[in-house]
Design an enzyme around this catalytic site. Structure first.
Site, PDB file in Angstrom:
ATOM      1  N   ASP A 159       0.848  -1.179   0.000  1.00  0.00           N
ATOM      2  CA  ASP A 159       0.000   0.000   0.000  1.00  0.00           C
ATOM      3  C   ASP A 159       0.894   1.242   0.000  1.00  0.00           C
ATOM      4  OD1 ASP A 159      -2.952   1.013   0.526  1.00  0.00           O
ATOM      5  OD2 ASP A 159      -1.753   1.982   2.064  1.00  0.00           O
TER       6      ASP A 159
ATOM      7  N   HIS B  54      -7.251  -6.333  -0.956  1.00  0.00           N
ATOM      8  CA  HIS B  54      -6.140  -5.400  -0.808  1.00  0.00           C
ATOM      9  C   HIS B  54      -5.079  -5.858   0.183  1.00  0.00           C
ATOM     10  CE1 HIS B  54      -4.086  -1.585  -0.903  1.00  0.00           C
ATOM     11  NE2 HIS B  54      -4.242  -1.418   0.398  1.00  0.00           N
TER      12      HIS B  54
END
Length: 340
Positions: A110, A307
């Site tokens: 991320d 994610h």
């Protein structure tokens, strides 16, 4: 610092804090061998690498997961300017040197992926290879980031724009940190993400909140104890330090002017969940890998994962990471694969 910082510390790992130019960085390390620095994203902590620390240690590496500045037990400077990308790169370099090493492989997820990429870009003398999870490398481009994000979403506001005004997102999150984190994690997880229009959760309706579209299920990979730990850390620190990374994007763009379009030439790895919305939004960045990541060793989409790929599919990510690390001194493996 003792392991009492978290009862969830992997067996055999230890906590430390080290001095860096901007204050102190808290880290958790395990194993001996070549150094692998692990950099988390938003809104996470060193804890997001809890499954990778013992796996990398068992494979013969010194695995070190940091709390990024503004998070957890690391220093939290007050000024937004203290979170520009160069400061994070300096932190990472200082951690490597504080651990008695000259070089390291750096791996990020991320926001940590962006920090890792820019660490490799700016300090190739220190970071000899880079692994990117979830967010692909995209070189600095011609448009200021906040201008680009303001053009997305039509009548609704893209979440990055929503995070720009100091205090605004904090006012939404901090009254119920645990509930907000639980919803954010679940909404981006492969086993609990909503079936609504792709990416809708990242847009804020006029007068609404980002959390209005969160789901309230619990991902299978996140226990109550793990959520409690993360919530307690953010309740203690607040979210401003974490959100200041978003508020520094234009400063990054200014600071990286000399690196416009620059490739990262070190050996690299890309891994993302196939259900992660980031790979759809950033599809052009992935297509550009032959020119932007000429040292790319392999690229993988992990089936069924959202994610939080290294937490959702730890065994698969551990296999990919250790295989890549072992390949760094060997022949280049075959091109991109889709993994289960």
């Amino acid at each position: 610092m003792s392991q009492e910082v978290s009862p969830l510390t992997p067996a055999g790992a230890r906590h430390r804090t080290v001095d860096v130019p901007g204050g102190r960085i808290h880290l958790v390390e395990q194993g001996t061998g070549p150094l692998v620095l692990l950099v988390h994203g938003f809104p996470e902590l060193w804890h997001s690498w809890r499954h990778q620390l013992p796996a990398l240690a068992a494979a013969g590496y010194r695995a070190v997961a940091i709390d990024v500045r503004g998070y957890g037990r690391s220093s939290t400077p007050g000024a937004v300017e203290a979170y520009r990308i160069g400061a994070h790169v300096e932190d990472n370099v200082a951690v490597v040197h504080a651990l008695g090493e000259e070089t390291a492989v750096i791996v990020g997820h991320d926001w940590g992926s962006t920090i890792a990429a820019d660490s490799a870009l700016l300090r190739p003398d220190v970071f000899t290879a880079v692994g990117l999870l979830g967010v692909p490398y995209a070189p600095r481009g011609g448009m200021k980031p906040t201008d680009a994000f303001a053009m997305i979403g039509g009548d609704e506001e893209f979440y990055v724009s929503h995070f720009q005004e100091p205090g605004r997102a904090e006012a939404e999150i901090e009254p119920d940190v645990r509930g907000w984190l639980a919803g954010f994690y679940a909404t981006l997880a492969g086993d609990t993400m909503p079936a609504s229009e792709e990416g809708a959760v990242f847009f804020v309706p006029k007068g609404g909140r980002l959390s209005d579209r969160f789901v309230r299920d619990r991902p299978s990979w996140l226990t109550d104890d793990e959520l409690d730990f993360c919530a307690a850390e953010f309740e203690r620190t607040g979210l401003t330090g974490a959100l200041n990374r978003y508020r520094s994007m234009d400063r990054d763009w200014e600071d990286l002017a000399d690196f416009d379009g620059a490739p990262i030439t070190q050996p690299s790895l890309f891994v993302a969940g196939e259900l992660d919305a980031s790979i759809a939004w950033l599809a052009d960045a992935i297509k550009a890998f032959p020119s932007t990541l000429p040292g790319l060793v392999s690229s993988h989409l992990v089936e069924g994962s959202g994610h939080w790929v290294q937490q959702e599919r730890p065994d698969e990510v551990n296999r990919l990471l250790t295989g890549w690390l072992r390949s760094l001194n060997g022949p280049t493996p075959p091109a991109p694969t889709r993994t289960r």
